[in-house]
Design an enzyme around this catalytic site. Structure first.
Site, PDB file in Angstrom:
ATOM      1  CB  THR A 128      -0.889  -0.100   1.156  1.00 23.45           C
ATOM      2  OG1 THR A 128      -0.187  -0.019   2.512  1.00 23.45           O
ATOM      3  CG2 THR A 128      -1.661  -1.238   1.173  1.00 23.45           C
ATOM      4  N   GLY A 170      -4.424  -5.850  -4.047  1.00 23.37           N
ATOM      5  CA  GLY A 170      -5.498  -5.777  -2.756  1.00 23.37           C
ATOM      6  C   GLY A 170      -4.894  -5.244  -1.511  1.00 23.37           C
ATOM      7  CG  PHE A 178      -4.234 -10.158  -0.555  1.00 23.42           C
ATOM      8  CD1 PHE A 178      -4.700 -10.520  -1.801  1.00 23.42           C
ATOM      9  CD2 PHE A 178      -3.205  -9.338  -0.725  1.00 23.42           C
ATOM     10  CE1 PHE A 178      -4.205  -9.944  -3.106  1.00 23.42           C
ATOM     11  CE2 PHE A 178      -2.719  -8.542  -1.756  1.00 23.42           C
ATOM     12  CZ  PHE A 178      -3.209  -9.087  -2.994  1.00 23.42           C
ATOM     13  CG  HIS A 219      -1.817  -1.299  10.873  1.00 24.85           C
ATOM     14  ND1 HIS A 219      -2.948  -0.728  10.535  1.00 24.85           N
ATOM     15  CD2 HIS A 219      -1.838  -2.446  10.182  1.00 24.85           C
ATOM     16  CE1 HIS A 219      -3.742  -1.308   9.480  1.00 24.85           C
ATOM     17  NE2 HIS A 219      -3.050  -2.695   9.467  1.00 24.85           N
ATOM     18  CE  LYS A 277      -0.486   0.146   7.018  1.00 24.36           C
ATOM     19  NZ  LYS A 277      -0.116  -0.849   6.017  1.00 24.36           N
TER      20      LYS A 277
END
Length: 233
Positions: free
Chosen positions: A73, A96, A99, A131, A135
């Site tokens: 992403t 995606g 997923f 998260h 990240k």
């Protein structure tokens, strides 16, 4: 089938194990930019790298006419260019933001709820995602997909923003803590009650399994796809 893994961090290693368990051969494990030589002639590429590397990685694979399943992403401003490239090279691209089977069912539930709430002005909507501290992007790609699902079905909103909801901008709180794999919540709050839907991932295995299932599905297909196509949602 033969799978090349582009990006070989935590997710890549889990995908490696699941792909092998499902009878596939992992023919490349790349941390560098893919080329015709180091890809080692795969049937499909699964790409989980970093936002700053994803576009270059995917472009190289598609130019070598290898279908790509991408879970990275934070690079989607160039998605249209990649989708055009997949068509031009007569191959396939599947993106995606998440997923996990559970998350994709959550996406469908979220859109249904947004449609039910579109005329309920007494409820204010807010998103929250949590998260792990490693990240790189915020909000998460999954949270953006959730927000887009609400915007599509709730006429009050036409954009999303970080932090609190304001007027026609749907707010997303992005929290980074510890080693959380991913928690996403949608709240509808009124003066008297609150409706919440929530998805909590316990580990990364669900994401990895979904990516391998997507790779199995996309083999020999042409065009651009998402997990809705894979799961028939």
């Amino acid at each position: 089938m033969k799978i090349a893994l582009v990006g070989y961090g935590k997710m890549g290693k889990i995908i490696d194990g699941i792909a092998t368990q499902r009878g596939h051969e992992v023919v490349a494990r790349l941390k560098e930019t893919p080329t015709a030589e180091n890809l080692n002639n795969p049937d499909v590429v699964i790409e989980f790298s970093l936002p700053e590397a994803a576009f270059k990685n995917i472009k190289a694979c598609l130019e070598n006419k290898v279908p790509v399943v991408c879970g990275t992403t934070g690079w989607l401003e160039k998605r249209k260019e990649i989708e055009d490239l997949a068509v031009q090279n007569d191959t396939a691209f599947l993106y995606g933001s998440n997923f996990s089977l559970g998350v994709n069912l959550f996406f469908a539930l979220n859109e249904k709820l947004a449609g039910l709430m579109k005329n309920r002005d007494e409820y204010a909507c807010q998103l929250e995602e949590i998260h792990h501290i490693h990240k790189k992007d915020a909000p998460s790609g999954t949270a953006i997909s959730i927000a887009e699902g609400i915007i599509q079905h709730h006429p009050k909103f036409d954009a999303w923003k970080l932090e609190e909801t304001q007027d026609n901008q749907l707010g997303i709180f992005a929290i980074r803590e510890d080693e959380v794999p991913g928690t996403h919540s949608v709240f509808y709050r009124s003066e008297v009650d609150e409706i919440e839907i929530k998805h909590t991932a316990f580990n990364r295995n669900g994401f990895a399994l979904g990516a391998v299932i997507a790779a199995e599905w996309i083999r020999d297909k042409k065009g651009n796809f998402g997990m809705k196509d894979v799961l028939g949602l």
